[in-house]
Scaffold this active site. Structure first.
Site, PDB file in Angstrom:
ATOM      1  N   PHE A  23       0.807  -1.227   0.000  1.00 27.97           N
ATOM      2  CA  PHE A  23       0.000   0.000   0.000  1.00 27.97           C
ATOM      3  C   PHE A  23       0.840   1.279   0.000  1.00 27.97           C
ATOM      4  O   PHE A  23       0.309   2.350   0.225  1.00 27.97           O
ATOM      5  CB  PHE A  23      -0.935   0.021   1.215  1.00 27.97           C
ATOM      6  CG  PHE A  23      -2.054  -1.001   1.139  1.00 27.97           C
ATOM      7  CD1 PHE A  23      -3.189  -0.743   0.380  1.00 27.97           C
ATOM      8  CD2 PHE A  23      -1.958  -2.211   1.792  1.00 27.97           C
ATOM      9  CE1 PHE A  23      -4.214  -1.681   0.294  1.00 27.97           C
ATOM     10  CE2 PHE A  23      -2.973  -3.162   1.723  1.00 27.97           C
ATOM     11  CZ  PHE A  23      -4.116  -2.894   0.969  1.00 27.97           C
TER      12      PHE A  23
ATOM     13  N   ASN B  11      -8.064  17.447  -3.021  1.00 32.59           N
ATOM     14  CA  ASN B  11      -7.587  18.643  -3.709  1.00 32.59           C
ATOM     15  C   ASN B  11      -7.954  18.560  -5.184  1.00 32.59           C
ATOM     16  O   ASN B  11      -7.509  17.641  -5.874  1.00 32.59           O
ATOM     17  CB  ASN B  11      -6.059  18.771  -3.585  1.00 32.59           C
ATOM     18  CG  ASN B  11      -5.644  18.906  -2.138  1.00 32.59           C
ATOM     19  OD1 ASN B  11      -6.327  19.570  -1.354  1.00 32.59           O
ATOM     20  ND2 ASN B  11      -4.557  18.252  -1.773  1.00 32.59           N
TER      21      ASN B  11
ATOM     22  N   CYS C  92      -0.510   3.557 -10.482  1.00 33.49           N
ATOM     23  CA  CYS C  92      -1.488   2.723  -9.773  1.00 33.49           C
ATOM     24  C   CYS C  92      -2.948   3.101  -9.995  1.00 33.49           C
ATOM     25  O   CYS C  92      -3.729   2.265 -10.451  1.00 33.49           O
ATOM     26  CB  CYS C  92      -1.168   2.729  -8.281  1.00 33.49           C
ATOM     27  SG  CYS C  92       0.402   1.913  -7.923  1.00 33.49           S
TER      28      CYS C  92
ATOM     29  N   LYS D 106      -4.510   2.458 -13.560  1.00 32.85           N
ATOM     30  CA  LYS D 106      -4.516   1.045 -13.982  1.00 32.85           C
ATOM     31  C   LYS D 106      -5.369   0.182 -13.040  1.00 32.85           C
ATOM     32  O   LYS D 106      -6.064  -0.733 -13.492  1.00 32.85           O
ATOM     33  CB  LYS D 106      -3.086   0.509 -14.102  1.00 32.85           C
ATOM     34  CG  LYS D 106      -2.481  -0.091 -12.853  1.00 32.85           C
ATOM     35  CD  LYS D 106      -1.195  -0.823 -13.154  1.00 32.85           C
ATOM     36  CE  LYS D 106      -0.420  -1.129 -11.888  1.00 32.85           C
ATOM     37  NZ  LYS D 106      -0.972  -2.169 -11.043  1.00 32.85           N
TER      38      LYS D 106
HETATM   39  N1  LIG Z   1       4.741   2.300  -7.386  1.00 36.79           N
HETATM   40  C1  LIG Z   1       3.876   2.306  -6.402  1.00 36.79           C
HETATM   41  O1  LIG Z   1       3.626   3.342  -5.779  1.00 36.79           O
HETATM   42  C2  LIG Z   1       3.166   1.041  -5.978  1.00 36.79           C
HETATM   43  C3  LIG Z   1       2.499   1.003  -4.749  1.00 36.79           C
HETATM   44  C4  LIG Z   1       1.844  -0.166  -4.370  1.00 36.79           C
HETATM   45  C5  LIG Z   1       1.824  -1.265  -5.220  1.00 36.79           C
HETATM   46  N2  LIG Z   1       2.452  -1.187  -6.428  1.00 36.79           N
HETATM   47  C6  LIG Z   1       2.415  -2.383  -7.277  1.00 36.79           C
HETATM   48  O2  LIG Z   1       3.653  -3.065  -7.097  1.00 36.79           O
HETATM   49  C7  LIG Z   1       4.113  -3.619  -8.328  1.00 36.79           C
HETATM   50  C8  LIG Z   1       5.464  -3.049  -8.668  1.00 36.79           C
HETATM   51  O3  LIG Z   1       5.339  -1.652  -8.863  1.00 36.79           O
HETATM   52  P1  LIG Z   1       6.626  -0.706  -9.006  1.00 36.79           P
HETATM   53  O4  LIG Z   1       6.111   0.663  -9.257  1.00 36.79           O
HETATM   54  O5  LIG Z   1       7.546  -0.967  -7.886  1.00 36.79           O
HETATM   55  O6  LIG Z   1       7.239  -1.311 -10.361  1.00 36.79           O
HETATM   56  P2  LIG Z   1       8.418  -0.775 -11.254  1.00 36.79           P
HETATM   57  O7  LIG Z   1       7.887  -0.770 -12.628  1.00 36.79           O
HETATM   58  O8  LIG Z   1       8.988   0.469 -10.676  1.00 36.79           O
HETATM   59  O9  LIG Z   1       9.504  -1.936 -11.109  1.00 36.79           O
HETATM   60  C9  LIG Z   1       9.279  -3.248 -11.500  1.00 36.79           C
HETATM   61  C10 LIG Z   1      10.618  -3.952 -11.632  1.00 36.79           C
HETATM   62  O10 LIG Z   1      10.384  -5.329 -11.937  1.00 36.79           O
HETATM   63  C11 LIG Z   1      11.387  -5.772 -12.839  1.00 36.79           C
HETATM   64  N3  LIG Z   1      10.938  -6.985 -13.520  1.00 36.79           N
HETATM   65  C12 LIG Z   1       9.970  -7.135 -14.444  1.00 36.79           C
HETATM   66  N4  LIG Z   1       9.851  -8.427 -14.797  1.00 36.79           N
HETATM   67  C13 LIG Z   1      10.740  -9.116 -14.065  1.00 36.79           C
HETATM   68  C14 LIG Z   1      11.090 -10.488 -13.969  1.00 36.79           C
HETATM   69  N5  LIG Z   1      10.451 -11.417 -14.693  1.00 36.79           N
HETATM   70  N6  LIG Z   1      12.073 -10.848 -13.125  1.00 36.79           N
HETATM   71  C15 LIG Z   1      12.714  -9.913 -12.397  1.00 36.79           C
HETATM   72  N7  LIG Z   1      12.436  -8.602 -12.426  1.00 36.79           N
HETATM   73  C16 LIG Z   1      11.460  -8.211 -13.254  1.00 36.79           C
HETATM   74  C17 LIG Z   1      11.589  -4.576 -13.760  1.00 36.79           C
HETATM   75  O11 LIG Z   1      12.847  -4.654 -14.418  1.00 36.79           O
HETATM   76  C18 LIG Z   1      11.509  -3.414 -12.775  1.00 36.79           C
HETATM   77  O12 LIG Z   1      12.774  -3.082 -12.251  1.00 36.79           O
HETATM   78  C19 LIG Z   1       3.008  -3.323  -9.335  1.00 36.79           C
HETATM   79  O13 LIG Z   1       2.124  -4.407  -9.344  1.00 36.79           O
HETATM   80  C20 LIG Z   1       2.323  -2.100  -8.764  1.00 36.79           C
HETATM   81  O14 LIG Z   1       0.979  -1.992  -9.167  1.00 36.79           O
HETATM   82  C21 LIG Z   1       3.135  -0.081  -6.814  1.00 36.79           C
END
Ligand SMILES: NC(=O)c1ccc[n+]([C@@H]2O[C@H](COP(=O)([O-])OP(=O)(O)OC[C@H]3O[C@@H](n4cnc5c(N)ncnc54)[C@H](O)[C@@H]3O)[C@@H](O)[C@H]2O)c1
Length: 433
Positions: free
Chosen positions: A148, A250, A259, A262
């Site tokens: 989260f 806001n 997030c 999508k």
């Molecule tokens: N960014 C946010 O604020 C946030 C918050 C909560 C949940 N999430 C969820 O968490 C997940 C990750 O988000 P993020 O923003 O950290 O992603 P990101 O896109 O910043 O990073 C994802 C990483 O995964 C790597 N990757 C992809 N396929 C791979 C594989 N097969 N093996 C190894 N590495 C691999 C990519 O190279 C990349 O470095 C998503 O499902 C997102 O919805 C994101």
């Protein structure tokens, strides 16, 4: 125990920092992107998350970064944090996620916990459980532990979450999470254990709710504007009610990021797939799509068209404090303004954001400083509420700009802030000078 975090973006790095600084166990970060691994090995953390980067730096002797599949050997707990973007039709693209499941199946060499931290299609936990434990030598205890955290406070959110939502199949899985999250347990943070489906849906429902709150206030801002109200006053009046709260109230050009858009689309898609009308989510998304469009119309109207007008876009990331441009309103606005013939310069306090913006828009002059972006322009358009923007004095702008139009897509200034410029914001009476 060896902990392996797979996917080192915001979520993966935050998890890595937590595991390393809260246990004496072996902690490994794996990403298939070799450049990313190389950068991390050289203390280049690329996220604009100061405390997270500092912790990773302090823990550098304990954390192993690798893109070698050998890392999947001898693992006691996998944490999957790879990206799950939207497909064209709104469905969740689970390709990267299932690559990891395949790697676990092929390369793990003993029983392990598989903790899902990515936001995954509803139904994934049960599916993964069946996939990993079918005809296998080893037992994988699958745990849905949705993440989260918010960008710009990734470290704080990871270390001190408001709650844990845990999809589990047995007591052992819950005990494991309570053990690694002992401090939170002692601090009284609630742990809600439930089915995988409920845990997965809690994540989507939370994001969709927050997105809806933003779209709600944006819809109110349209009416306020027509009736001569002030949406900032209205938000204050609403948010003071503890049942409502001030956060996400806001008005602005709409939500972006990796997030909210999508996850809202994913819920709508799931609704369609299951014949359940998702009217509120559809409306929230529609308001969000039309919000930057309305803002663009205002810009066009006040400048009597934008052809050959010099305009500075200030704030490229989807919100302040991050370098993430994913689904940022700046992308839509830049594209539309360019199409209509404007000459654009752009700036964001985040270098990461500027660099990724530059890659998408070669014809825009992306500047390393605010002053350079603003120099000689007819109008400035604020799209994020960065501290640097909030501190801008009108006199400085006037010295640099050619024209006197200020479009504020985040309501970061009071309507009295500008004495000599035409100031146009969202859901408030325009100060037309
Ligand atoms: N960014 C946010 O604020 C946030 C918050 C909560 C949940 N999430 C969820 O968490 C997940 C990750 O988000 P993020 O923003 O950290 O992603 P990101 O896109 O910043 O990073 C994802 C990483 O995964 C790597 N990757 C992809 N396929 C791979 C594989 N097969 N093996 C190894 N590495 C691999 C990519 O190279 C990349 O470095 C998503 O499902 C997102 O919805 C994101």
């Amino acid at each position: 125990m060896k902990h392996l975090v797979v996917g080192l973006g915001y979520v993966g790095l935050a998890n890595l920092a937590f595991l390393s600084s809260n246990s004496k166990d072996e902690v490994v970060g794996y990403d298939k992107d070799e450049k990313r691994i190389n950068d991390l090995k050289h203390d280049d953390y690329y996220l604009e998350e100061a405390k997270l980067n500092e912790t990773l730096y302090n823990e550098k002797r304990r954390i192993v970064y690798t893109s070698s599949i050998n890392a999947f050997k001898d693992v006691g707990a996998f944490y999957i944090a790879v990206g799950t973007p939207s497909k064209e039709d709104g469905a969740v693209d689970m390709a990267c996620f299932y690559e990891v499941i395949k790697d676990i199946k092929e390369h793990a060499n003993h029983d392990a916990y598989v903790v899902i931290r990515s936001t995954v299609e509803i139904g994934t936990g049960d599916k993964v459980n069946a996939l990993l434990n079918k005809d296998g030598k080893f037992h994988f205890n699958v745990i849905s532990l949705p993440e989260f955290l918010s960008e710009s406070s990734a470290y704080e959110d990871e270390m001190n979450p408001a709650r844990f939502v845990i999809g589990v199949d047995d007591e052992d899985a819950l005990t494991f999470i309570k053990r690694i999250r002992k401090k939170s347990l002692n601090d009284g943070v609630p742990f809600y254990s439930m089915s995988h489906v409920s845990a997965e849906m809690s994540k989507y429902a939370s994001n969709a709710f927050l997105a809806t709150k933003i779209s709600f206030i944006n819809e109110m801002s349209r009416l306020a504007e027509s009736l001569g109200g002030d949406i900032v006053d209205i938000s204050n009046g609403m948010g003071a009610d503890p049942r409502i709260g001030h956060s996400m109230l806001n008005a602005g050009v709409g939500f972006g990021g990796s997030c909210f858009p999508k996850d809202t689309k994913a819920l709508i898609y799931k609704g369609k797939e299951n014949d359940v009308e998702m009217a509120i989510n559809e409306a929230a998304l529609m308001v969000n799509i039309t919000q930057p469009l309305l803002f663009l119309k205002k810009i066009e109207k006040h400048l009597s068209g934008v052809k050959d007008k010099k305009i500075a876009i200030l704030g490229l990331a989807y919100k302040e404090g991050t370098g993430d441009n994913r689904s940022s309103p700046s992308l839509y606005l830049a594209e539309s303004l360019l199409k209509d013939g404007a000459i654009l310069s752009a700036y964001d306090p985040s270098k990461t954001s500027r660099e990724s913006f530059k890659k998408g828009f070669s014809s825009i002059n992306v500047c390393p400083s605010l002053d350079e972006a603003v120099k000689g322009v007819d109008a400035v358009v604020f799209l994020s509420s960065s501290k640097e923007f909030k501190e801008i004095e009108e006199t400085c702008l006037l010295k640099l700009m050619n024209g006197r139009y200020v479009f504020d897509g985040r309501n970061i200034f009071s309507t009295e802030h500008f004495k000599y410029c035409t100031y146009i914001s969202i859901g408030r009476k325009d100060s037309l000078r």
